[in-house]
Enzyme design. Structure first.
Site, PDB file in Angstrom:
ATOM      1  N   ASP A 130      -3.197  17.988  31.596  1.00 41.12           N
ATOM      2  CA  ASP A 130      -4.122  16.867  31.624  1.00 41.12           C
ATOM      3  C   ASP A 130      -4.895  16.849  30.307  1.00 41.12           C
ATOM      4  O   ASP A 130      -5.355  17.892  29.845  1.00 41.12           O
ATOM      5  CB  ASP A 130      -5.073  17.072  32.811  1.00 41.12           C
ATOM      6  CG  ASP A 130      -6.005  15.922  33.030  1.00 41.12           C
ATOM      7  OD1 ASP A 130      -5.560  14.936  33.635  1.00 41.12           O
ATOM      8  OD2 ASP A 130      -7.174  16.017  32.609  1.00 41.12           O
ATOM      9  N   ASP A 145      -3.485  10.203  32.065  1.00 37.67           N
ATOM     10  CA  ASP A 145      -3.481  11.197  30.992  1.00 37.67           C
ATOM     11  C   ASP A 145      -2.852  12.508  31.449  1.00 37.67           C
ATOM     12  O   ASP A 145      -3.145  13.563  30.897  1.00 37.67           O
ATOM     13  CB  ASP A 145      -4.903  11.427  30.484  1.00 37.67           C
ATOM     14  CG  ASP A 145      -5.829  11.973  31.558  1.00 37.67           C
ATOM     15  OD1 ASP A 145      -5.597  11.687  32.746  1.00 37.67           O
ATOM     16  OD2 ASP A 145      -6.789  12.686  31.223  1.00 37.67           O
TER      17      ASP A 145
END
Length: 156
Positions: free
Chosen positions: A71, A114
């Site tokens: 992430d 993301d």
């Protein structure tokens, strides 16, 4: 409103050609639906399909694989400081950096937003942790281009 139907004749060769074109178009659409539009990486749908095969192969051949979820740290910062186009560039940059950093045979997926998934073939848990840490460190070491910010990842 009524009307007469008009009979259209098509040769067998022309019909076969149209069918071949439709099969090609369907295959192209099938493949396109399994790619992330921004990064051109395989997407979550493709990951779920691939995991089924990987689990079956791991059971059948006793070959482990490791999976890491990565992430981008504080991703909102990219969108707020650089706008959505800047956030998109950051995601593309991470995708490219991950592709450069993984071994041949490993696969990088865009999981969403993301988040990225890296599937590492023939790796056990300890090896997967080592590779994940190496990927995070390589991304963090990469110097940003002018106008970009340093990108760091969290993962496990």
């Amino acid at each position: 409103m009524t009307g007469k139907l008009k009979r259209v004749t098509v040769s067998r060769d022309e019909l076969e050609s149209r069918v071949r074109d439709l099969v090609k178009q369907n295959q192209s659409l099938y493949e396109e639906a399994r790619l992330d539009a921004l990064t051109r990486l395989p997407n979550r749908r493709r990951l779920h399909e691939d995991l089924g095969r990987m689990y079956a192969n791991a059971d059948r051949y006793a070959r482990p694989f490791a999976l890491a979820l990565l992430d981008v740290d504080d991703f909102r910062r990219y969108n707020s400081r650089l706008g959505y186009a800047g956030g998109d560039r950051a995601i593309q940059r991470v995708a490219n950096l991950l592709l450069e950093a993984v071994r041949h045979g490993d696969t990088v997926y865009r999981f969403g937003g993301d988040e990225f998934v890296v599937v590492m073939q023939a790796q056990d848990l300890d090896q997967g942790i080592y590779v994940t840490d190496r990927l995070r460190a390589e991304i963090a070491r990469t110097s940003p281009s002018e106008g970009e910010e340093r990108i760091t990842l969290s993962g496990g």
